[in-house]
Design a protein around this motif. Structure first.
Motif, PDB file in Angstrom:
ATOM      1  N   LYS A  74       0.994  -1.150   0.017  1.00 22.62           N
ATOM      2  CA  LYS A  74       0.173   0.136  -0.276  1.00 22.62           C
ATOM      3  C   LYS A  74       0.857   1.324  -0.077  1.00 22.62           C
ATOM      4  O   LYS A  74       2.443   0.982   0.017  1.00 22.62           O
ATOM      5  CB  LYS A  74      -0.890   0.012   1.287  1.00 22.62           C
ATOM      6  CG  LYS A  74      -2.098  -1.050   0.982  1.00 22.62           C
ATOM      7  CD  LYS A  74      -3.106  -0.851   2.257  1.00 22.62           C
ATOM      8  CE  LYS A  74      -4.591  -1.223   2.500  1.00 22.62           C
ATOM      9  NZ  LYS A  74      -4.954  -0.901   2.884  1.00 22.62           N
ATOM     10  N   ARG A  75       0.096   2.468  -0.453  1.00 24.55           N
ATOM     11  CA  ARG A  75       0.900   3.820  -0.030  1.00 24.55           C
ATOM     12  C   ARG A  75      -0.191   4.529   0.191  1.00 24.55           C
ATOM     13  O   ARG A  75      -1.190   4.549  -1.110  1.00 24.55           O
ATOM     14  CB  ARG A  75       1.242   3.823  -2.722  1.00 24.55           C
ATOM     15  CG  ARG A  75       2.333   4.389  -2.170  1.00 24.55           C
ATOM     16  CD  ARG A  75       2.916   5.213  -3.378  1.00 24.55           C
ATOM     17  NE  ARG A  75       1.844   5.880  -4.277  1.00 24.55           N
ATOM     18  CZ  ARG A  75       2.475   6.332  -5.786  1.00 24.55           C
ATOM     19  NH1 ARG A  75       3.444   6.398  -6.041  1.00 24.55           N
ATOM     20  NH2 ARG A  75       1.409   6.757  -6.204  1.00 24.55           N
ATOM     21  N   GLN A  81      -3.171   3.629  -2.130  1.00 28.28           N
ATOM     22  CA  GLN A  81      -3.597   2.813  -3.114  1.00 28.28           C
ATOM     23  C   GLN A  81      -2.735   1.662  -3.114  1.00 28.28           C
ATOM     24  O   GLN A  81      -2.034   1.692  -2.389  1.00 28.28           O
ATOM     25  CB  GLN A  81      -2.294   3.899  -4.236  1.00 28.28           C
ATOM     26  CG  GLN A  81      -3.128   4.931  -4.656  1.00 28.28           C
ATOM     27  CD  GLN A  81      -2.303   5.803  -6.149  1.00 28.28           C
ATOM     28  OE1 GLN A  81      -1.181   5.850  -5.276  1.00 28.28           O
ATOM     29  NE2 GLN A  81      -2.680   6.169  -6.837  1.00 28.28           N
ATOM     30  N   GLU A  82      -2.842   0.606  -3.363  1.00 33.42           N
ATOM     31  CA  GLU A  82      -2.505  -0.770  -3.742  1.00 33.42           C
ATOM     32  C   GLU A  82      -1.754  -1.142  -4.290  1.00 33.42           C
ATOM     33  O   GLU A  82      -2.675  -1.244  -5.765  1.00 33.42           O
ATOM     34  CB  GLU A  82      -3.498  -1.816  -3.006  1.00 33.42           C
ATOM     35  CG  GLU A  82      -3.022  -2.555  -2.705  1.00 33.42           C
ATOM     36  CD  GLU A  82      -3.764  -3.972  -2.147  1.00 33.42           C
ATOM     37  OE1 GLU A  82      -4.795  -5.033  -2.472  1.00 33.42           O
ATOM     38  OE2 GLU A  82      -4.908  -3.162  -1.274  1.00 33.42           O
ATOM     39  N   LEU A  83      -0.878  -1.277  -4.843  1.00 37.43           N
ATOM     40  CA  LEU A  83       0.144  -1.252  -6.201  1.00 37.43           C
ATOM     41  C   LEU A  83       0.471  -2.543  -5.998  1.00 37.43           C
ATOM     42  O   LEU A  83       1.100  -3.223  -4.411  1.00 37.43           O
ATOM     43  CB  LEU A  83       1.633  -0.449  -5.679  1.00 37.43           C
ATOM     44  CG  LEU A  83       0.973   1.126  -5.978  1.00 37.43           C
ATOM     45  CD1 LEU A  83       2.189   2.123  -5.402  1.00 37.43           C
ATOM     46  CD2 LEU A  83       0.336   1.213  -7.027  1.00 37.43           C
ATOM     47  N   THR A  84       0.523  -3.854  -7.376  1.00 33.48           N
ATOM     48  CA  THR A  84       0.807  -4.992  -7.508  1.00 33.48           C
ATOM     49  C   THR A  84       2.379  -4.755  -8.101  1.00 33.48           C
ATOM     50  O   THR A  84       2.487  -3.623  -9.213  1.00 33.48           O
ATOM     51  CB  THR A  84      -0.082  -5.991  -7.483  1.00 33.48           C
ATOM     52  OG1 THR A  84      -0.333  -5.591  -8.656  1.00 33.48           O
ATOM     53  CG2 THR A  84      -0.975  -5.780  -6.390  1.00 33.48           C
ATOM     54  N   ILE A  85       3.866  -5.326  -8.042  1.00 36.13           N
ATOM     55  CA  ILE A  85       4.217  -5.595  -8.727  1.00 36.13           C
ATOM     56  C   ILE A  85       4.531  -6.934  -9.224  1.00 36.13           C
ATOM     57  O   ILE A  85       4.717  -7.115  -8.510  1.00 36.13           O
ATOM     58  CB  ILE A  85       5.908  -4.712  -8.310  1.00 36.13           C
ATOM     59  CG1 ILE A  85       5.661  -3.467  -8.355  1.00 36.13           C
ATOM     60  CG2 ILE A  85       6.926  -4.808  -9.514  1.00 36.13           C
ATOM     61  CD1 ILE A  85       6.583  -3.042  -7.211  1.00 36.13           C
ATOM     62  N   ARG A  86       5.032  -7.376 -10.716  1.00 38.20           N
ATOM     63  CA  ARG A  86       5.226  -8.634 -11.445  1.00 38.20           C
ATOM     64  C   ARG A  86       6.937  -8.153 -12.137  1.00 38.20           C
ATOM     65  O   ARG A  86       6.848  -7.446 -12.508  1.00 38.20           O
ATOM     66  CB  ARG A  86       4.236  -9.223 -12.268  1.00 38.20           C
ATOM     67  CG  ARG A  86       4.504 -10.015 -12.917  1.00 38.20           C
ATOM     68  CD  ARG A  86       4.314 -10.999 -11.861  1.00 38.20           C
ATOM     69  NE  ARG A  86       4.776 -12.400 -12.775  1.00 38.20           N
ATOM     70  CZ  ARG A  86       5.744 -13.366 -13.241  1.00 38.20           C
ATOM     71  NH1 ARG A  86       7.051 -13.166 -12.736  1.00 38.20           N
ATOM     72  NH2 ARG A  86       6.102 -14.312 -14.253  1.00 38.20           N
TER      73      ARG A  86
END
Length: 68
Positions: free
Chosen positions: A1-2, A14-19
């Protein structure tokens, strides 16, 4: 989360996901989508120079395959 707090006091979360993808995975994804990889590099300023895990970035140049 940011979480971001603006000067006027507003909050934004904001909820961020990184792949992270390997070169092999990106190549397969592009091929499946009808592209072919033309160049691989580790930085925009160093075309065609890719040093595997030592490269901070992965830049691919690809073009859509044309059907005859």
């Amino acid at each position: 989360k940011r979480s971001v707090v603006f000067e006027d006091g507003r909050h934004l979360e904001q909820e961020l996901t990184i792949r992270a993808y390997s070169l092999h995975e990106l190549g397969k994804i592009l091929h499946h989508a009808g592209f072919r990889v033309l160049e691989v590099s580790g930085h925009l300023a160093h075309r065609t120079r890719f040093f595997g895990n030592a490269s901070r970035s992965l830049v691919l140049l690809a073009e859509k395959k044309t059907t005859p």
